[in-house]
Motif scaffolding. Structure first.
Motif, PDB file in Angstrom:
ATOM      1  N   ASP A  84      54.731  58.793  20.449  1.00  0.00           N
ATOM      2  CA  ASP A  84      54.165  57.459  20.713  1.00  0.00           C
ATOM      3  C   ASP A  84      54.808  56.384  19.834  1.00  0.00           C
ATOM      4  O   ASP A  84      54.456  55.210  19.945  1.00  0.00           O
ATOM      5  CB  ASP A  84      52.651  57.461  20.473  1.00  0.00           C
ATOM      6  CG  ASP A  84      51.876  58.121  21.614  1.00  0.00           C
ATOM      7  OD1 ASP A  84      52.446  58.248  22.714  1.00  0.00           O
ATOM      8  OD2 ASP A  84      50.707  58.503  21.400  1.00  0.00           O
ATOM      9  N   GLY A  85      55.689  56.807  18.918  1.00  0.00           N
ATOM     10  CA  GLY A  85      56.382  55.852  18.055  1.00  0.00           C
ATOM     11  C   GLY A  85      55.649  55.546  16.760  1.00  0.00           C
ATOM     12  O   GLY A  85      56.137  54.756  15.946  1.00  0.00           O
ATOM     13  N   GLU A  89      60.675  59.690  14.901  1.00  0.00           N
ATOM     14  CA  GLU A  89      60.991  60.595  16.006  1.00  0.00           C
ATOM     15  C   GLU A  89      61.476  61.963  15.546  1.00  0.00           C
ATOM     16  O   GLU A  89      61.364  62.949  16.280  1.00  0.00           O
ATOM     17  CB  GLU A  89      62.043  59.957  16.915  1.00  0.00           C
ATOM     18  CG  GLU A  89      61.471  58.888  17.827  1.00  0.00           C
ATOM     19  CD  GLU A  89      62.515  58.365  18.815  1.00  0.00           C
ATOM     20  OE1 GLU A  89      63.476  59.102  19.095  1.00  0.00           O
ATOM     21  OE2 GLU A  89      62.350  57.232  19.285  1.00  0.00           O
ATOM     22  N   HIS A 129      55.319  52.388  20.552  1.00  0.00           N
ATOM     23  CA  HIS A 129      55.790  52.191  21.923  1.00  0.00           C
ATOM     24  C   HIS A 129      54.832  51.311  22.720  1.00  0.00           C
ATOM     25  O   HIS A 129      55.273  50.492  23.533  1.00  0.00           O
ATOM     26  CB  HIS A 129      55.949  53.562  22.613  1.00  0.00           C
ATOM     27  CG  HIS A 129      57.068  54.374  22.055  1.00  0.00           C
ATOM     28  ND1 HIS A 129      57.521  55.542  22.621  1.00  0.00           N
ATOM     29  CD2 HIS A 129      57.860  54.182  20.970  1.00  0.00           C
ATOM     30  CE1 HIS A 129      58.524  56.040  21.915  1.00  0.00           C
ATOM     31  NE2 HIS A 129      58.739  55.235  20.894  1.00  0.00           N
ATOM     32  N   ARG A 186      55.450  47.826  21.931  1.00  0.00           N
ATOM     33  CA  ARG A 186      56.693  47.317  22.540  1.00  0.00           C
ATOM     34  C   ARG A 186      56.602  47.253  24.060  1.00  0.00           C
ATOM     35  O   ARG A 186      57.598  47.040  24.747  1.00  0.00           O
ATOM     36  CB  ARG A 186      57.857  48.227  22.137  1.00  0.00           C
ATOM     37  CG  ARG A 186      58.246  48.021  20.668  1.00  0.00           C
ATOM     38  CD  ARG A 186      58.919  49.233  20.051  1.00  0.00           C
ATOM     39  NE  ARG A 186      60.079  49.703  20.807  1.00  0.00           N
ATOM     40  CZ  ARG A 186      60.666  50.888  20.611  1.00  0.00           C
ATOM     41  NH1 ARG A 186      60.172  51.703  19.685  1.00  0.00           N
ATOM     42  NH2 ARG A 186      61.703  51.249  21.314  1.00  0.00           N
ATOM     43  N   LEU A 227      55.724  49.698  26.223  1.00  0.00           N
ATOM     44  CA  LEU A 227      56.091  50.911  26.962  1.00  0.00           C
ATOM     45  C   LEU A 227      54.823  51.688  27.321  1.00  0.00           C
ATOM     46  O   LEU A 227      53.965  51.920  26.471  1.00  0.00           O
ATOM     47  CB  LEU A 227      57.012  51.797  26.115  1.00  0.00           C
ATOM     48  CG  LEU A 227      58.294  51.134  25.601  1.00  0.00           C
ATOM     49  CD1 LEU A 227      59.034  52.065  24.651  1.00  0.00           C
ATOM     50  CD2 LEU A 227      59.199  50.761  26.774  1.00  0.00           C
ATOM     51  N   GLU A 267      53.598  55.153  28.246  1.00  0.00           N
ATOM     52  CA  GLU A 267      54.046  56.550  28.235  1.00  0.00           C
ATOM     53  C   GLU A 267      52.857  57.463  27.988  1.00  0.00           C
ATOM     54  O   GLU A 267      51.884  57.087  27.346  1.00  0.00           O
ATOM     55  CB  GLU A 267      55.074  56.777  27.119  1.00  0.00           C
ATOM     56  CG  GLU A 267      56.310  55.898  27.240  1.00  0.00           C
ATOM     57  CD  GLU A 267      57.121  55.907  25.953  1.00  0.00           C
ATOM     58  OE1 GLU A 267      56.572  56.308  24.915  1.00  0.00           O
ATOM     59  OE2 GLU A 267      58.295  55.526  25.998  1.00  0.00           O
TER      60      GLU A 267
END
Length: 517
Positions: A359-360, A364, A483, A486, A488, A490
């Protein structure tokens, strides 16, 4: 919503719909699943701890902890049924209360799982060392099998089992439902045998005074003994696979917790009645805190002739009442069954870390997968190192309390999330609705808070310190790298290479959350 960044509930549910599961579990199967997931570990490793805090009153501590688990589990089940991905309190919080709360819950769960694995490693060490000493009539130096708080230097066996489980995880060892079922049977058989042998020789005089340290001692023991119920969320997360969940989920949850509580009370009564369970006092007559050098010294002075001094309370009790070989068998049962619990807890830890990394919110590299074994080896090895260090230097009671602090925070967050979502999204499909939510959820939150504040001051300080570190990491790294932040959308809870969910001890049953390991 409380904080701006929310993981889309629709995205989570779209992912979940791709793998809808048949509704196959009835009330009986749910109850047995719960008993299998919960029974055994805490009662093996924390009996002496509870006795030092509450004396015979620890029987009441089991009831208090079981009640808090029941109301928390009913809230957990609504969220698990509504968001039926193989996630956790972290996923649920992200979808309802936003990223900051989800981060705090995930950060608390990392603490819970890693420290719990350390606690079980220490408990395993106590039983295996006792078994070797009594079966082969050897004396192993305490300096090598106990941490510095327990009158030793380092707990090498606990460190060793944590290292072995880490290696097994790195090479891709998976849990087996059949193996788990066999190990649960061993634990239940061992505890049943203990009750059968210990209760008939119970002396009612050993139950007096019932609460030598008052209700505060019973509360403190309940906060520790909560560890004996961790695992009940296996039932909550099975809501998606349950026939008529509105009827069967409460039966399965409350039924399994009631059975475990009665079992635990019988075991505690066996210990208290047969050998007594009064706390060991210091020179001034006041009770000493468990897991301290002072208690270790007091126990040494009486040649450890009290159950509160034992690192293998159930086996020690049976040896004291003349069942030496059966006591050794109890030690063997713990030695065989507890490593699978360590494995399950470390799976849970790596899984949370993995999803947070994808998930950021964490680097990573933590979700990097081994090219040969296809396991997240970086985070597994890192987890293993910390578990081994916890196990080497800390006593089981302190580790269980620290783990409980993280668990209680996470369960309170889920109870609040269920309340919030009932108000903000009342039209959402709910396969299971928590009975009397506006009564149950506040009771769950209050119960979790009550047990949290019954923990020792150093445990609460440590939890606050961990939370502060978490906040620093979040605002320095995770907030910028997220994420969701930003833009995203997911869902990594269902990634192919994610570490598996704990496997239920029921051959043929699906893994909780729906992803077979």
């Amino acid at each position: 919503m409380i904080f701006g960044r929310i993981k889309s509930l629709d995205a989570i549910l779209a992912t979940a719909e791709k793998k809808s599961l048949p509704r196959s579990l009835g009330a009986f199967q749910l109850t047995m699943l719960g008993v299998g997931a919960v029974i055994g570990t805490g009662i093996f490793v924390l009996t002496a701890e509870a006795a030092q805090k509450a004396g015979p009153g620890m029987m009441l501590s089991f009831v208090i902890a079981g009640f808090v688990c029941a109301v928390a589990a009913l809230c957990y089940a609504e969220m698990a049924a509504m968001v039926p991905v193989s996630g956790s309190a972290y996923t649920y919080s992200y979808a309802v209360m936003g990223e900051l709360i989800a981060w705090m819950v995930g950060w608390a769960l990392i603490l819970e799982y890693a420290v719990a694995a350390g606690a079980v490693s220490v408990g395993w060490s106590g039983y295996v060392v006792g078994l070797i000493e009594n079966a082969f009539h050897v004396d192993i130096p305490k300096e090598l099998v106990r941490g510095p708080f327990d009158g030793g230097l380092i707990n090498l066996p606990a460190m060793g089992i944590a290292g072995l489980v880490t290696w097994l995880l790195v090479i891709g060892t998976r849990e087996s439902a059949m193996v788990n079922a066999v190990l649960v049977t061993i634990k239940v058989a061992a505890l049943t045998l203990f009750v059968i042998l210990a209760l008939p020789v119970a002396n009612m005089e050993n139950f007096q005074p019932f609460a030598p340290l008052g209700f505060a001692g019973i509360s403190a023991a309940a906060a520790s003994i909560f560890f004996a119920y961790v695992g009940f969320d296996a039932v909550s997360t099975a809501a998606e696979e349950t026939k008529n969940p509105q009827r069967n989920m409460p039966i399965g949850l409350i039924g399994s917790l009631a059975i475990c509580t009665i079992f635990y009370i019988l075991v505690a009564a066996g210990v208290i009645g047969s050998v007594g369970a009064q706390p060991v006092g210091g020179p001034d007559g006041g009770a000493l805190n468990p897991g301290t050098i002072e208690l270790a010294q007091a126990c040494s002075a009486i040649h450890e002739a009290a159950v509160v001094c034992s690192k293998e309370a159930l086996a020690w009790t049976l040896r004291e009442i003349g069942w030496t070989q059966i006591g050794n068998l109890i030690g063997l049962a713990a030695g065989l069954a507890l490593p699978s619990v360590i494995l399950m807890m470390m799976f849970g830890q790596t899984r949370i870390f993995f999803v947070m990394s994808r998930d950021g919110l964490l680097p990573e590299v933590f979700s990097k997968v081994h090219p040969k074994f296809h396991t997240p080896y970086v985070i597994t090895i890192l987890t293993g190192i910390f578990v081994a260090l916890f196990a080497a230097f800390f006593p089981v009671g302190k580790l269980a309390d620290i783990s409980n602090s993280g668990t209680l925070f996470a369960f309170a967050a889920v109870a609040i999330a269920v309340l919030v979502l009932r108000r903000t999204d009342p039209g959402r499909k709910r396969p299971f609705r928590t009975p009397g939510l506006y009564f149950t959820a506040p009771i769950a939150v209050a119960g979790c808070a009550y047990l949290f504040f019954s923990l020792s001051d150093d445990t609460k300080l440590l939890f606050v310190g961990w939370a502060v570190i978490g906040m620093i990491v979040y605002f320095l790294y995770s907030y910028r790298k997220s994420h969701v932040g930003r833009g995203l959308t997911e869902m990594h809870e269902e990634d192919v290479d994610i570490p598996p969910q704990p496997v239920p001890p029921m051959p043929g049953a699906s893994t909780p959350g729906g992803k077979d390991a």
